[in-house]
Design an enzyme around this catalytic site. Structure first.
Site, PDB file in Angstrom:
ATOM      1  N   GLY A   1       2.081  -6.101   4.622  1.00  0.00           N
ATOM      2  CA  GLY A   1       2.383  -7.049   3.371  1.00  0.00           C
ATOM      3  C   GLY A   1       3.406  -7.379   2.911  1.00  0.00           C
ATOM      4  O   GLY A   1       4.077  -8.523   2.519  1.00  0.00           O
TER       5      GLY A   1
ATOM      6  N   GLY B   1      -2.100  -2.101   2.314  1.00  0.00           N
ATOM      7  CA  GLY B   1      -2.381  -0.539   2.691  1.00  0.00           C
ATOM      8  C   GLY B   1      -1.980   0.383   1.529  1.00  0.00           C
ATOM      9  O   GLY B   1      -2.685   1.178   1.295  1.00  0.00           O
ATOM     10  N   PHE B   2      -0.693  -0.039   1.082  1.00  0.00           N
ATOM     11  CA  PHE B   2      -0.440   0.859  -0.025  1.00  0.00           C
ATOM     12  C   PHE B   2      -0.191   2.420   0.305  1.00  0.00           C
ATOM     13  O   PHE B   2      -0.320   3.429  -0.521  1.00  0.00           O
ATOM     14  CB  PHE B   2      -1.192   0.841  -1.282  1.00  0.00           C
ATOM     15  CG  PHE B   2      -1.130  -0.455  -1.877  1.00  0.00           C
ATOM     16  CD1 PHE B   2      -0.101  -1.420  -2.178  1.00  0.00           C
ATOM     17  CD2 PHE B   2      -2.659  -1.297  -1.632  1.00  0.00           C
ATOM     18  CE1 PHE B   2      -0.133  -2.717  -2.386  1.00  0.00           C
ATOM     19  CE2 PHE B   2      -2.421  -2.623  -2.003  1.00  0.00           C
ATOM     20  CZ  PHE B   2      -1.441  -3.478  -2.410  1.00  0.00           C
TER      21      PHE B   2
ATOM     22  N   GLN C   1       8.026  -7.911  -3.488  1.00  0.00           N
ATOM     23  CA  GLN C   1       7.996  -6.347  -3.385  1.00  0.00           C
ATOM     24  C   GLN C   1       8.050  -5.768  -4.758  1.00  0.00           C
ATOM     25  O   GLN C   1       6.970  -4.939  -5.353  1.00  0.00           O
ATOM     26  CB  GLN C   1       8.720  -5.776  -2.516  1.00  0.00           C
ATOM     27  CG  GLN C   1       8.422  -5.750  -1.135  1.00  0.00           C
ATOM     28  CD  GLN C   1       7.624  -4.559  -0.654  1.00  0.00           C
ATOM     29  OE1 GLN C   1       6.658  -4.423  -1.195  1.00  0.00           O
ATOM     30  NE2 GLN C   1       8.071  -3.713   0.100  1.00  0.00           N
TER      31      GLN C   1
ATOM     32  N   PRO D   1      15.370 -12.368   0.163  1.00  0.00           N
ATOM     33  CA  PRO D   1      15.182 -12.385  -1.283  1.00  0.00           C
ATOM     34  C   PRO D   1      13.714 -12.690  -1.629  1.00  0.00           C
ATOM     35  O   PRO D   1      13.204 -12.119  -2.790  1.00  0.00           O
ATOM     36  CB  PRO D   1      16.209 -13.556  -1.605  1.00  0.00           C
ATOM     37  CG  PRO D   1      17.255 -13.799  -0.337  1.00  0.00           C
ATOM     38  CD  PRO D   1      16.338 -13.163   0.832  1.00  0.00           C
ATOM     39  N   LYS D   2      13.117 -13.488  -0.958  1.00  0.00           N
ATOM     40  CA  LYS D   2      11.789 -13.858  -1.482  1.00  0.00           C
ATOM     41  C   LYS D   2      10.647 -12.690  -1.288  1.00  0.00           C
ATOM     42  O   LYS D   2       9.967 -12.403  -2.203  1.00  0.00           O
ATOM     43  CB  LYS D   2      11.283 -15.204  -0.942  1.00  0.00           C
ATOM     44  CG  LYS D   2      10.044 -15.792  -1.431  1.00  0.00           C
ATOM     45  CD  LYS D   2       9.571 -17.137  -0.922  1.00  0.00           C
ATOM     46  CE  LYS D   2      10.238 -18.310  -1.571  1.00  0.00           C
ATOM     47  NZ  LYS D   2       9.705 -19.415  -1.022  1.00  0.00           N
TER      48      LYS D   2
ATOM     49  N   GLU E   1       8.911   1.346  -2.323  1.00  0.00           N
ATOM     50  CA  GLU E   1       8.466   2.597  -3.293  1.00  0.00           C
ATOM     51  C   GLU E   1       8.933   2.598  -4.488  1.00  0.00           C
ATOM     52  O   GLU E   1       8.411   2.559  -5.621  1.00  0.00           O
ATOM     53  CB  GLU E   1       8.824   3.887  -2.745  1.00  0.00           C
ATOM     54  CG  GLU E   1       8.505   4.036  -1.173  1.00  0.00           C
ATOM     55  CD  GLU E   1       7.095   4.079  -0.821  1.00  0.00           C
ATOM     56  OE1 GLU E   1       6.191   4.148  -1.549  1.00  0.00           O
ATOM     57  OE2 GLU E   1       6.689   4.443   0.407  1.00  0.00           O
TER      58      GLU E   1
ATOM     59  N   LYS F   1      18.823  -1.001   2.028  1.00  0.00           N
ATOM     60  CA  LYS F   1      17.975   0.263   1.815  1.00  0.00           C
ATOM     61  C   LYS F   1      16.667  -0.426   1.532  1.00  0.00           C
ATOM     62  O   LYS F   1      16.449  -1.310   0.959  1.00  0.00           O
ATOM     63  CB  LYS F   1      18.670   0.931   0.745  1.00  0.00           C
ATOM     64  CG  LYS F   1      20.122   1.486   0.856  1.00  0.00           C
ATOM     65  CD  LYS F   1      20.546   2.570   0.088  1.00  0.00           C
ATOM     66  CE  LYS F   1      21.112   2.028  -1.172  1.00  0.00           C
ATOM     67  NZ  LYS F   1      21.694   3.036  -2.077  1.00  0.00           N
TER      68      LYS F   1
END
Lengths: 708, 327
Positions: A459, A231-232, A606, A600-601, A673, A669
């Protein structure tokens, strides 16, 4: 959905589904009587449709209907004055080139495609301007304030500083272009009941938009969007093309599927707006910042305003008593932009973090030392402490990993044949949000836990993160936990955007789990069982097949008392060929300071995705428009360059992984982004360090290196 | 997309016979460019004659020439031991083009016939003399960053997009072409055309002809060779400028040399003046720079592509330097 962990507990819960094709995306749903829509688009940039000849199309084989402004079904919101800004099919006005002006529906996609080519429109053309820079330079062109001006201390204090930097930075239009094309399946059934299969970052948002446009109760509308192929930000709203499809389904009384073309992805689903920014920095000779001025201009559309947080970072990232910002949007005759990963903050960080590097150079300081020297202890903008911030540790870890000590402060020092090596650093920062969401938990006597919320996963791995939160709290194996999402009938949750999903939905999962645990403890006590009894035994003893609870969760007063941000530090090494202008990113270290890492993965994933997107922003991505025609020139994947594997080196990701004590029960958190924010500046700074050439206009293509 | 007929044939003769029956038909092999053009409405053939089953895939040495069938896939050619050993420049050029998936289906003949990537050519709403003669050139005063600096005309400044063809032009290949009656051979350099007043014609293949194979003379250019492609990303992008460089050293002097450039003209651009200069000279940077200067005589930019006036000579120097370092 069955949970298929296959390797270790950090694997994605839907990994097997995604790699085996079992994950079903919106366009893959087969409904009885499904028909196929194809959009006809305007070939002029501005004007009025004077005629629309649909006869040939209607006569073409397999065609069921052509829906346009001439015969659209009722959409009450669009019949009102004001209301929705782009009233598709409720106006003959063309606002931009490529705007949908009709939808052709046929019994096959190919027939609809052919028939769409037979629709002929004539227009009364009007003068237009798609050139943002031209509009900016034109005193008569409309400009709007995008955000209230901000001032702390003395305005433009940088102009009287010992050392000054004043520069202009330019970003082109970028497009999201996730691999999955946009579209929708809409099925309008009798009694105004609507089912849609959507590509959306918010099933509730899609439900509400359709309800508002057609003035039907939201509960009449079922939105399904279990899997989304990227999507982004472009799926954060319901676009006119989706409303057009719902209209078509309403008109013909059959389900209609629309999947737009790659070319239409450039004009119908938003973009990162072009931006021109000026940054002024002032510092003492010793390197203390004394003034920051960040002025930004962003492209917007004439039919709807779009604003984002371009100048936010300047207000709090560095210790400085004198800061002022201004942000103006400039409407042009293009489709309206929308947030694209990192959104305005990524645009702003390119300018600010380039300027910070320029100032460090002007001071003959290591840019890392300069940042550390000006790192604030508290948020000067809000006059509050940070909920957590470990940026100095992040600087140190990243610098060690990339080999920052090999960097020479004098640009152009590391040379091997035509190749020059340089190192760059940049910071990214984004508001660490927490919204309001509800989650339902169903704890079953078979030992399983089902969690439900109307959130999305474009995603990042929403289900995986939520499963791991529940796993830690409930001590239930991950393969016994199912997280259901992407269904508007589930408990409400906000759209997936602004790096808030884990914090928001995760908190509700936390609350649900704690509530289920206390219910089990009560049941155990009431049935004279040990307080540590397994919930399966407790449920069986009480003859309960399952218990369930729904919790709404949101932030409290802590948000008034603290300033909450996620931080990233990007380090890159580049090699630049001084003969050919080719830039290769040869090493990347991204450090995330975003509280506790839950998964973590997927978190690492990301960060990797952000770095790849950052390479694109820095080196390759630019949507080009011929302003004489108002049409895109490179609207395909051969000519609009996203990075390919060969452009991407090994990416090292480091997480500080320290829980934030304030933000939410997990101490986690957001980080979607920050993975991108600042990255492009790190590349530009590294290019400068390699060559002494400062490129202030993205993307940094070979021609700019040769000209620099 | 309009309806079209699809026919399949298994011999060159029958393929040509089918083509002669209907002038609005087109051969299709890999289809990697043709399908795009049909989707965009640039081409609308009424018949597609599938020639993939015509036996023209052989890669072999016959006498002093290497024959490559027109239907050999780009990857089959690039990976063939004979090509890697004796024509490494061709192998390198092919590897630099497109993506692995495209190379697996794209053919030698199709590669030669691919259309320019000029954005104005592909958009039927914009002017383009190549697509629709007389409508003007969108690129000359428009977005021309990718466009030609050599051999342009006021009608068209598009570039030929192939990498393979740059190597074949450098290697003095011959193109073997058949019509219903006979075969003819033309020099590779004469296959593609400059735009002139006929920008709609990319090449000299007649409407009733089929490319059968290319023949490349075996040469001594198998060591000091390099195909340098400068592009906006590291793979799957068309060339801003590319250089095919190959030379043979004898007694520390350049004995034979071939140089051609891509991304700069409407056809593969052979650098004859630079070749002539370097023949018999030492392979050093001073000579490379001088040759690059000679190669640029007559170059002309159109604004956004002015950078090629600097990039092209630099790329020539870099390609020659990299060719020199091959051991």
């Amino acid at each position: 959905m069955e949970n298929l962990f296959f390797k270790d507990d950090n694997d994605r819960v839907d990994g097997i589904f995604k790699v085996t094709g079992k994950a079903k995306y919106f366009a893959e749903y087969e409904l009885p009587g499904l028909t196929y829509g194809v959009l006809v688009t305007s070939t002029v940039t501005k004007g009025k449709i004077t005629s629309l000849d649909t006869k040939a199309a209607e006569k073409a084989p397999g065609v069921i209907a052509v829906v346009s402004h001439l015969n659209k079904p009722s959409a009450p919101l669009y019949e009102q004055e004001g209301g929705s800004p782009m009233k598709i099919f409720y106006t003959n006005q063309v606002f931009y080139n490529g705007q949908p002006i009709a939808i052709v529906v046929a019994n096959t996609f190919e027939r609809a495609t052919y028939a769409a080519s037979l629709v002929k429109a004539t227009y009364e053309k009007e003068d237009f301007n798609t050139d943002f820079e031209k509009a900016l330079a034109d005193p008569k062109a409309k400009k709007l304030q995008g955000q209230p001006n901000y001032k702390r201390g003395i305005e433009n204090a940088y102009k009287t500083a010992d050392v000054q930097v004043e520069q202009r930075y330019v970003l082109p239009i970028e497009t999201h272009n996730p691999m999955e094309l946009h579209g929708i399946i809409a099925d309008w059934k009798p009694a105004d009941r609507v089912t849609v299969y959507a590509k959306t970052q918010g099933v509730k948002a899609t439900q509400n938009t359709i309800a508002n446009v057609f003035k039907i109760p939201a509960e009449n509308i079922q939105v399904n969007s279990e899997f989304v192929g990227g999507g982004f930000g472009m799926a954060l709203r319901t676009w006119p093309l989706e409303i057009a499809t719902v209209m078509a389904s309403k008109h013909i009384g059959k389900p209609v599927k629309l999947v737009i073309t790659r070319m239409q992805m450039f004009t119908m689903v938003g973009n990162r707006p072009a931006a021109i920014q000026k940054v002024g920095l002032g510092a003492t000779k010793e390197g203390k910042l004394t003034g920051i001025t960040h002025t930004a201009f962003g492209e917007s559309s004439v039919y709807e305003n779009f604003t984002e947080g371009v100048v936010n970072m300047a207000k709090f990232m560095y210790q400085c008593d004198n800061v002022n910002t201004a942000y103006t949007i400039v409407p042009v005759d293009l489709g309206v932009p929308i947030w694209m990963r990192g959104p305005g903050e990524a645009t702003g960080a390119f300018a600010l973090e380039s300027a910070i590097d320029e100032m460090a150079h002007a001071l003959d300081m290591d840019p890392l030392d300069f940042r550390i020297m000006n790192d604030p202890e508290t948020d000067q903008q809000r006059n509050k402490p940070f909920s957590s911030k470990n940026i100095k540790e992040a600087y140190k870890l990243g610098a060690e990993k990339i080999g920052w000590s090999n960097r020479k402060n004098k640009p152009g020092s590391l040379v091997e044949g035509p190749w020059q090596t340089g190192y760059g650093v940049s910071v990214g920062v984004f508001n660490a949000n927490r919204g309001k969401a509800s989650v339902k938990g169903i704890l079953k006597a078979d030992g399983s836990l089902v969690l439900q919320s109307a959130t999305s996963d474009i995603g990042p791995g929403t289900g995986t993160g939520m499963t791991l939160i529940a796993n830690k709290l409930m001590d239930i194996p991950v393969n016994k936990i199912t997280f259901e999402l992407g269904d508007s009938s589930l408990p409400p949750a906000p759209s997936q955007g602004g790096s808030a999903t884990l914090s928001t939905i995760g908190s509700a999962v936390n609350d649900v789990c704690l509530s289920l645990k206390s219910t089990i403890a009560e049941l155990a006590a009431n049935s004279n069982m040990d307080a540590t009894s397994n919930f399966v035994d407790v449920l069986r003893k009480n003859n309960l097949p399952s218990i369930e609870v729904t919790k709404e969760s949101q932030a409290g007063k802590e948000r008034d008392n603290y300033s909450m941000y996620s931080f990233s530090i990007h380090f890159v090494q580049v090699k630049v060929n001084n003969l050919t202008g080719v830039v290769k990113v040869s090493k990347i270290v991204s450090v995330g300071d975003s509280g506790k890492i839950i998964s973590p993965k997927t978190a690492r994933s990301q960060m990797i995705g952000g770095a790849v997107g950052g390479i694109g922003m820095a080196l390759t991505e630019e949507a080009v428009i011929d302003h004489r025609f108002g049409r895109y020139i490179n609207n395909n994947f051969a000519d609009y360059h996203v990075p390919v594997h060969a452009d991407v080196p090994q990416i090292d990701v480091i997480f500080i992984d320290k829980p934030d004590p304030i933000i939410n029960p997990m101490g986690a958190k957001g980080m979607g982004e920050i993975a991108l924010i600042g990255f492009s500046a790190a590349v530009a700074n590294a290019v400068f360090n390699a060559t002494g050439k400062r490129i202030r206009t993205l993307p940094i293509t070979p021609d700019k290196i040769l000209a620099g | 997309m309009i309806n079209f007929q699809y026919l399949r044939t298994t011999s060159a003769k029958s393929a040509i016979a089918l083509l002669l029956k209907d002038k609005r038909s087109k051969f299709i092999a890999g289809g990697t460019n043709l399908i795009d053009l049909m989707k965009r409405g640039v081409l609308a053939p009424e018949k597609l004659i599938d020639i993939n089953h015509v036996p023209l895939k052989q890669i072999q040495q016959i006498g002093d020439k290497i024959h490559i069938g027109a239907l050999a896939s780009n990857s089959a050619v690039a990976d063939h031991p004979l090509i890697k050993e004796k024509l490494p420049l061709l192998s390198m050029a092919l590897q630099a083009g497109a993506s692995a998936q495209l190379r697996n289906v794209a053919t030698v003949g199709g590669n030669m016939l691919q259309k320019t990537r000029c954005g104005y050519f592909y958009d039927t709403e914009m002017p383009c003399n190549k697509r629709q003669p007389g409508t003007g050139c969108g690129a000359i005063e428009g977005f021309n960053r990718m466009h030609a600096i050599f051999g342009t005309s006021p009608q068209c400044i598009a570039v030929h997009p192939s990498d393979m063809c740059i190597a074949l032009a450098a290697l003095d290949a011959l193109v073997v072409i058949a019509n219903a009656k006979t075969e003819r051979k033309i020099a590779f350099a004469d296959f593609h055309r400059l735009p002139g007043d006929t920008p709609h014609l990319d090449h000299n293949l007649k409407p009733d002809e089929l490319i059968i194979r290319v023949e490349i003379p075996v040469n001594a250019l198998n060591k000091n060779v390099h195909y340098l492609k400068i592009r906006d990303r590291a793979s799957y992008a068309f060339a801003l400028v590319s250089v095919a460089a190959a030379f043979e050293m004898r007694d520390n002097k350049i004995n034979t040399i071939r140089l051609a450039m891509g991304g700069v003209a409407h056809k593969p651009w052979r650098l004859t003046a630079a070749e002539n200069f370097l023949k018999g000279k030492e392979a050093n940077v001073q000579n490379f720079e001088e040759a690059a200067k000679l190669a640029m005589i007559g170059a002309k930019g159109f604004g956004e592509n002015d950078f090629k006036l600097k990039l092209a000579p630099n790329a020539i120097i870099e390609a020659l330097t990299l060719a020199k370092t091959k051991a």
